[in-house]
Design a protein around this motif. Structure first.
Motif, short mmCIF file in Angstrom:
data_model
loop_
_atom_site.label_atom_id
_atom_site.label_comp_id
_atom_site.label_asym_id
_atom_site.label_seq_id
_atom_site.Cartn_x
_atom_site.Cartn_y
_atom_site.Cartn_z
N ASN A 125 0.81 -1.22 0.00
CA ASN A 125 0.00 0.00 0.00
C ASN A 125 0.85 1.27 0.00
OD1 ASN A 125 -2.95 -0.65 0.20
ND2 ASN A 125 -2.11 -1.97 1.78
N SER B 137 -11.99 2.56 -4.53
CA SER B 137 -12.00 1.71 -3.34
C SER B 137 -13.11 0.67 -3.37
CB SER B 137 -12.08 2.57 -2.07
OG SER B 137 -13.07 3.56 -2.22
N TYR B 140 -12.17 -3.01 -2.74
CA TYR B 140 -11.68 -3.27 -1.39
C TYR B 140 -12.81 -3.21 -0.37
CZ TYR B 140 -7.65 -2.24 -4.16
OH TYR B 140 -6.74 -2.24 -5.17
N ARG B 143 -15.15 -6.26 -0.87
CA ARG B 143 -14.62 -7.54 -0.37
C ARG B 143 -14.59 -7.58 1.15
NH1 ARG B 143 -9.97 -9.02 -4.40
NH2 ARG B 143 -8.90 -7.53 -3.11
N SER B 144 -14.24 -6.43 1.79
CA SER B 144 -14.25 -6.38 3.25
C SER B 144 -15.65 -6.66 3.78
CB SER B 144 -13.82 -4.99 3.74
OG SER B 144 -12.46 -4.81 3.55
N GLY B 187 -12.15 -2.04 6.09
CA GLY B 187 -12.47 -1.36 4.83
C GLY B 187 -12.17 0.13 4.92
N LEU B 190 -8.34 0.78 4.89
CA LEU B 190 -7.77 0.51 3.58
C LEU B 190 -8.11 1.66 2.62
CD1 LEU B 190 -6.07 -1.73 2.47
CD2 LEU B 190 -8.11 -2.84 1.60
N THR B 191 -9.37 2.12 2.69
CA THR B 191 -9.79 3.24 1.86
C THR B 191 -8.98 4.49 2.21
OG1 THR B 191 -12.01 2.33 1.87
CG2 THR B 191 -11.79 4.60 1.13
N GLU B 255 -9.21 -7.88 4.80
CA GLU B 255 -8.67 -7.57 3.49
C GLU B 255 -7.52 -6.59 3.65
OE1 GLU B 255 -8.42 -8.80 0.18
OE2 GLU B 255 -10.35 -9.33 1.03
N GLN B 256 -6.35 -6.91 3.17
CA GLN B 256 -5.30 -5.89 3.22
C GLN B 256 -4.51 -5.83 1.91
OE1 GLN B 256 -2.05 -6.46 5.79
NE2 GLN B 256 -1.98 -8.65 5.57
N GLY B 258 -4.11 -4.23 -1.32
CA GLY B 258 -4.66 -3.02 -1.90
C GLY B 258 -3.64 -2.25 -2.69
#
Lengths: 302, 261
Positions: A125, B137, B140, B143-144, B187, B190-191, B255-256, B258
């Motif tokens: 990331n 996003s 991601y 899926r989360s 989520g 990650l976003t 979920e990671q 990304g």
């Protein structure tokens, strides 16, 4: 209310889920925001690029934009983009697989694996502008490693032909997010390999290398290729890292599209859309093959 | 056995060298702003710049809006598809994968083509940027949320709530969302990691966001970019740390995977 309950009971007897009244209206209501959003901000923009790629400046249908793609300048851009993506996908996959394999089966202390996975999550990331900065501070003209090598060996790597702002520099930088992505994608697959397979093979007298060559790798092969394909797409669509690193001087497809949006550098808007369409096609093929290959291993590793 | 462990260490150490060397030398480089001494002058210089805060706050606002809009759109859909419209699952999954096919630079090209002139002119409002970020996003967040829904028994929970007389808003807000907590947190972060330093869309739509600010600084300065790189690495680490921590306290797969590059 009573009738609703009855409906439910009879449905439950059949093992089906209860389905209250007005369901079609309700389905519609639950999905409406998603559908409007996807149509307006994903599907329509894609369609508009598709249409514009086949239009001349006055809006009439033409194939000229697509024909114009096959000029040396544009073809070289696609070639360079494909070269960078292919190189970083293959080496990212190879090194990433080795790391995931070493941490899963290498009999290393367990902290190695948890550190590797945490770090991979962060590094995959950590991209775009800061990533470019990190590599410029390390291997740029005045970067620390460049200076260190000069101090020790009395020669500048730039005199030896290395250049961070070139193909090799870009590849080296892309690998910083490609390798961790492969680790994250491969580790669950390696963990999904059943102990019984190995035990069975050993009981039948197979050596570890025989087990890997005849059982392990054939099962994992589609996943490895699928993930390599995904890495290819990951690099092909990258704009920010390349822009921040090379300042837009390297002729990659995303960079040319970006320059075209900022100002009409191709002197032909239609060609810009054709370029974007080409990108959609390549990425589409990438994702379709990923899904196909992934489904081939999925049944083994579940 | 000895041999295999040697090669395992070999690869891990090689990987560690490649990954830690740029971080280490970036950090050292960032301390060298003052000649002859190591100091945090580059960091002070970054933090003193009012543009730093202005653009960072702007991107922070955009990421909050992205998360709110994204969840509002995706949670009801993912819930309903799991509960009632299982047949639509492949289609919805296909759509949520589409942002991989239409990369950010292509998407923003299409958005500008469509919404920069009447009848619908959105390029002057941050709305278009937020919607673009929601698209980025989408895979991601979906899926989360979907992983979170899979971990609970959506059908039975809904049925139980329904038979106790709960309406759909009650079911969503009091039954489904609390059970989705860890999926929503992962989520969200990650976003956040995707949006905060995003360059492509922000610069093409000409917004004063953090990504374009960093890129500009990189063209004019030497040591401040290194300091910024270290700061954003720490920020990414913090975001991923939250996701992993949430993952450890729940049974839901987090979920990671990304990254927008």
């Amino acid at each position: 209310m009573l009738s609703k309950m009855e409906v439910k009971q009879s449905n439950l007897k059949d093992g089906a889920t209860p389905r209250p009244t007005f369901s079609i209206f309700r389905d519609f209501l639950f999905l409406l925001p998603f559908v409007i959003f996807v149509v307006a901000f994903l599907i329509l923009p894609t369609i508009s690029i598709f249409i514009s790629a086949f239009q001349d400046p006055s809006g009439k249908f033409t194939l000229q934009n697509i024909k114009d793609l096959f000029t040396p300048y544009i073809m070289n851009a696609y070639l360079l983009s494909i070269k960078v993506s292919l190189f970083t996908a293959v080496f990212g996959a190879l090194i990433g697989f080795m790391l995931a394999y070493a941490s899963t089966f290498g009999k290393l202390p367990s902290w190695v694996k948890s550190y590797l996975n945490t770090f991979s999550g962060v590094a995959s990331n950590f991209a775009s502008v800061p990533l470019a900065f990190a590599f410029i501070s390390t291997l740029g003209r005045v970067g620390l490693l460049t200076a260190l090598i000069q101090q020790i060996f009395h020669v500048s790597i730039y005199d030896l032909g290395f250049n961070l702002y070139s193909f090799w520099g870009l590849c080296l930088t892309y690998l910083y997010f490609q390798i961790p992505l492969m680790v994250l994608l491969m580790t669950p697959a390696l963990e999904g390999m059943k102990k019984e397979w190995r035990e069975g093979a050993e009981n039948l007298g197979a050596t570890p290398s025989q087990y890997w060559l005849k059982i392990g790798l054939p099962i994992l092969f589609p996943t490895i290729i699928a993930n390599t394909v995904l890495l290819f797409g990951n690099a092909f669509g990258a704009y920010a890292t390349a822009y921040a690193l090379t300042g837009g001087f390297l002729n990659l497809v995303p960079i040319i599209i970006g320059a075209e949006i900022r100002g009409d550098i191709l002197h032909n808007v239609g060609l810009g859309y054709a370029l974007a369409l080409g990108m959609i096609v390549i990425m589409g093929i990438t994702i379709l093959s990923y899904n196909y290959l992934q489904s081939k291993t999925a049944r083994w590793l579940k | 056995m000895k041999k295999s462990r040697f090669w395992a260490w070999f690869w891990i150490l090689l990987g560690a060298l490649y990954f830690l060397l740029p971080l280490f030398s970036t950090f050292l480089f960032s301390l060298k702003m003052k000649k002859g001494v190591l100091s945090f002058a580059a960091y002070q210089s970054v933090l003193k710049d009012p543009q730093f805060f202005k653009t960072f706050i702007f991107s922070l606002e955009m990421s909050v809006l992205t998360i709110i809009v994204g969840l509002a759109i995706i949670v009801p859909t993912a819930f309903w598809v799991r509960l009632r419209l299982k047949g639509l699952r492949p289609i919805v999954e296909f759509i949520t994968q589409m942002p991989f096919v239409v990369s950010p630079i292509v998407l923003v090209f299409g958005l500008i083509r469509l919404y920069s002139k009447p009848p619908v002119q959105l390029t002057r409002t941050p709305l278009l940027l937020v919607m673009g970020y929601v698209v980025l996003s989408l895979p991601y967040i979906y899926r989360s949320v979907d992983n979170g829904l899979m971990a609970m028994d959506v059908e039975r929970l809904t049925e139980a709530a329904e038979s106790l007389g709960a309406g759909w808003t009650t079911i969503l807000f009091k039954v489904i969302l609390p059970n989705l907590k860890s999926a929503l947190i992962s989520g969200t972060f990650l976003t956040f990691a995707i949006v905060i330093g995003e360059l492509t869309m922000a610069s093409m739509l000409a917004w004063p966001a953090f990504g374009p600010y960093m890129a500009l600084l990189g063209q004019n300065r030497a040591y401040e970019p290194a300091a910024l790189a270290i700061m954003s690495f720490a920020l990414t680490w913090a975001a991923m740390g939250v996701i992993q921590w949430v993952g450890r306290t729940s049974f839901v797969k987090q979920e990671q995977v990304g990254g927008i590059h």
